[in-house]
Write an enzyme that holds these catalytic residues in place. Structure first.
Site, PDB file in Angstrom:
ATOM      1  N   CYS A  90      -2.006   6.130 -19.921  1.00 22.63           N
ATOM      2  CA  CYS A  90      -2.106   5.609 -18.558  1.00 22.63           C
ATOM      3  C   CYS A  90      -2.362   4.101 -18.515  1.00 22.63           C
ATOM      4  O   CYS A  90      -2.096   3.457 -17.508  1.00 22.63           O
ATOM      5  CB  CYS A  90      -3.203   6.330 -17.793  1.00 22.63           C
ATOM      6  SG  CYS A  90      -2.889   8.093 -17.587  1.00 22.63           S
ATOM      7  N   GLN A 156      -6.619  16.145 -20.381  1.00 19.73           N
ATOM      8  CA  GLN A 156      -7.244  15.298 -19.368  1.00 19.73           C
ATOM      9  C   GLN A 156      -7.867  16.140 -18.264  1.00 19.73           C
ATOM     10  O   GLN A 156      -8.899  15.772 -17.707  1.00 19.73           O
ATOM     11  CB  GLN A 156      -6.211  14.329 -18.801  1.00 19.73           C
ATOM     12  CG  GLN A 156      -5.686  13.341 -19.829  1.00 19.73           C
ATOM     13  CD  GLN A 156      -4.994  12.152 -19.217  1.00 19.73           C
ATOM     14  OE1 GLN A 156      -5.253  11.766 -18.085  1.00 19.73           O
ATOM     15  NE2 GLN A 156      -4.104  11.539 -19.975  1.00 19.73           N
ATOM     16  N   ARG A 219      -1.524  10.366   2.825  1.00 22.23           N
ATOM     17  CA  ARG A 219      -1.549  11.469   3.792  1.00 22.23           C
ATOM     18  C   ARG A 219      -2.326  11.013   5.027  1.00 22.23           C
ATOM     19  O   ARG A 219      -3.557  10.978   5.034  1.00 22.23           O
ATOM     20  CB  ARG A 219      -2.179  12.710   3.156  1.00 22.23           C
ATOM     21  CG  ARG A 219      -1.325  13.286   2.034  1.00 22.23           C
ATOM     22  CD  ARG A 219      -1.906  14.573   1.464  1.00 22.23           C
ATOM     23  NE  ARG A 219      -0.975  15.227   0.560  1.00 22.23           N
ATOM     24  CZ  ARG A 219      -0.862  14.967  -0.737  1.00 22.23           C
ATOM     25  NH1 ARG A 219      -1.642  14.048  -1.293  1.00 22.23           N
ATOM     26  NH2 ARG A 219       0.018  15.617  -1.482  1.00 22.23           N
ATOM     27  N   SER A 245      -5.041  12.164  -9.033  1.00 21.28           N
ATOM     28  CA  SER A 245      -3.958  11.224  -8.736  1.00 21.28           C
ATOM     29  C   SER A 245      -2.656  11.963  -8.467  1.00 21.28           C
ATOM     30  O   SER A 245      -2.407  13.036  -8.996  1.00 21.28           O
ATOM     31  CB  SER A 245      -3.773  10.258  -9.903  1.00 21.28           C
ATOM     32  OG  SER A 245      -3.514  10.966 -11.096  1.00 21.28           O
ATOM     33  N   HIS A 346       0.009   7.541  -9.065  1.00 26.86           N
ATOM     34  CA  HIS A 346      -0.271   7.028 -10.410  1.00 26.86           C
ATOM     35  C   HIS A 346       1.003   7.128 -11.246  1.00 26.86           C
ATOM     36  O   HIS A 346       1.229   8.119 -11.945  1.00 26.86           O
ATOM     37  CB  HIS A 346      -1.401   7.854 -11.011  1.00 26.86           C
ATOM     38  CG  HIS A 346      -1.768   7.523 -12.424  1.00 26.86           C
ATOM     39  ND1 HIS A 346      -1.447   6.325 -13.041  1.00 26.86           N
ATOM     40  CD2 HIS A 346      -2.452   8.258 -13.363  1.00 26.86           C
ATOM     41  CE1 HIS A 346      -1.908   6.337 -14.284  1.00 26.86           C
ATOM     42  NE2 HIS A 346      -2.510   7.493 -14.507  1.00 26.86           N
ATOM     43  N   CYS A 376      -9.023   5.045 -17.351  1.00 25.48           N
ATOM     44  CA  CYS A 376      -9.124   5.990 -18.458  1.00 25.48           C
ATOM     45  C   CYS A 376      -7.737   6.238 -19.027  1.00 25.48           C
ATOM     46  O   CYS A 376      -6.734   6.154 -18.320  1.00 25.48           O
ATOM     47  CB  CYS A 376      -9.759   7.295 -17.986  1.00 25.48           C
ATOM     48  SG  CYS A 376      -8.910   8.070 -16.589  1.00 25.48           S
ATOM     49  N   GLY A 378      -5.404   8.540 -22.218  1.00 23.68           N
ATOM     50  CA  GLY A 378      -5.363   9.655 -23.145  1.00 23.68           C
ATOM     51  C   GLY A 378      -5.907   9.271 -24.509  1.00 23.68           C
ATOM     52  O   GLY A 378      -5.691   8.163 -24.992  1.00 23.68           O
TER      53      GLY A 378
END
Length: 390
Positions: A90, A156, A219, A245, A346, A376, A378
């Site tokens: 990420c 995750q 939303r 995400s 994301h 964060c 992986g």
């Protein structure tokens, strides 16, 4: 040591899975932000020393060195501009920023574009690993890795649930944070806060060509009740798709240059790189590392959290920024002020440069000085980048 400066930072508006950007090839999406960055800055594309492109799922349409392919597809960059594609999960394009800044600060290069792209519609998350498993070629977990971490699945989702339990959160807290993400994203969109960073991209729709310039994932009708009604990903857990995400398509890019390049090309910087930090930690809980990476970054920069005016902490899962706030002692009012990945999406490899575009522009809009970005990643890794608005 030489300084590294940010001249501009741009991103596409996020596209939902199967949404407005689904019909756009990721190479063309990445080429678009590269072209827009060059066009907005007025820089001669031939002056770019390198392009560093973050991308997580480097398979299918994102295979074959997606960064180089984006340069070749770009209109404003000649074929003489090299490129490389990198994967730090990420944090891929945040690492692209750090590699670009390191190149400039070392004096080995003067003008580098850090960028990222991910079409999660066209190259689904995990598809590259699943392909090999289906063909009987095994997964990433080698015999030696299994020996060291027996029976442990590096997940995750499980890491997020572990953070919930470790820090004493409950689902209502996560859902409340998710709702706030949507509220802030709505306010930012309606106030025009994203107009400076979003570059419109033409997309094909059933009604014809449309200019995509608004994040699709927000939303506008979200309530605590509607978020709370979404099924949990694990029985007895607290994580749901609504407080995590959103899957997203997108691309983003940041132009990073030396002081010499500023003068030679008549460029005006909008920010200065203050600190570059990356750390590794527990690969099982995995997503907690931004807490400790931030401690280290602040110490190395000789700063306290009170010195930072705005923070972007990627909302991979709601417990991550909540645990970060708790650990660091940060002010929630300064966190993800324009919403985060829960509302905006994301796009994996594109998120690092996407967040930087949002951060530096928020600093400019609000007249603030210092910003901190972390996420964060992986494997229990985290990048932290501190910038000063100029």
């Amino acid at each position: 040591m030489a300084e590294a400066y940010i001249v501009d930072a741009v991103r596409t508006a996020g596209g939902r899975r199967g949404g407005k950007l689904a019909g756009t090839h990721p190479v063309d999406m990445a080429a678009h932000v590269l072209d827009q960055l060059i066009e907005r800055t007025g820089l001669d594309g031939a002056a770019v020393d390198d392009v560093i492109m973050g991308c997580v799922s480097q398979g299918g349409q994102q295979a074959g060195q997606v960064g180089r392919n984006a340069v070749l597809a770009a209109k404003n960059l000649p074929d003489s501009v090299p490129a490389v594609s990198i994967d730090r999960q990420c944090g891929s394009s945040q690492q692209a920023i750090q590699f670009a800044a390191q190149a400039v600060m070392s004096g080995t290069q003067d003008i580098v574009i850090a960028a990222g792209v991910e079409s999660m519609t066209r190259v689904p998350m995990g598809s590259t690993a699943m392909l090999h498993m289906k063909e009987g070629l095994g997964n990433y977990k080698s015999p030696r890795l299994e020996e060291k971490y027996p029976g442990i699945l590096f997940s995750q989702f499980m890491g997020a649930e572990m953070i919930v339990k470790k820090h004493g959160f409950n689902r209502e807290q996560l859902d409340t944070f998710a709702l706030e993400s949507h509220k802030r994203a709505i306010a930012a969109t309606e106030s025009g806060a994203f107009e400076r960073e979003i570059v419109a991209i033409d997309v094909e729709t059933p009604e014809g060509v449309e200019s995509h310039r608004r994040d699709e994932g927000i939303r506008y009708d979200a309530t605590l009740e509607s978020i709370g009604s979404v099924k949990l990903l694990q029985e007895g857990g607290a994580i749901s798709a609504a407080n995590a995400s959103q899957i997203c398509d997108g691309a983003s890019a940041v132009l990073i240059v030396s002081e010499a390049a500023l003068k030679e090309h008549g460029l005006t910087p909008i920010a200065r790189i203050v600190n570059l930090t990356v750390t590794g930690g527990d690969p099982v809980i995995m997503l907690e590392e931004p807490l400790f990476a931030t401690d280290r970054a602040l110490k190395r920069a000789g700063m306290k959290i009170e010195d930072i005016d705005l923070y972007e902490v990627n909302e991979a899962f709601a417990p991550v920024p909540l645990a970060w706030l708790k650990h660091v002692g940060a002010d929630p009012a300064k966190l993800n002020v324009n919403g985060g990945a829960i509302a905006l999406g994301h796009p994996l490899g594109a998120s690092g440069t996407k967040l930087m575009a949002t951060l530096v522009n928020a600093l400019r809009t609000r007249g603030k000085r210092y910003g901190l970005q972390t996420m964060c990643e992986g494997g229990g890794i985290a990048n932290v980048t501190i910038v000063e608005k100029l």
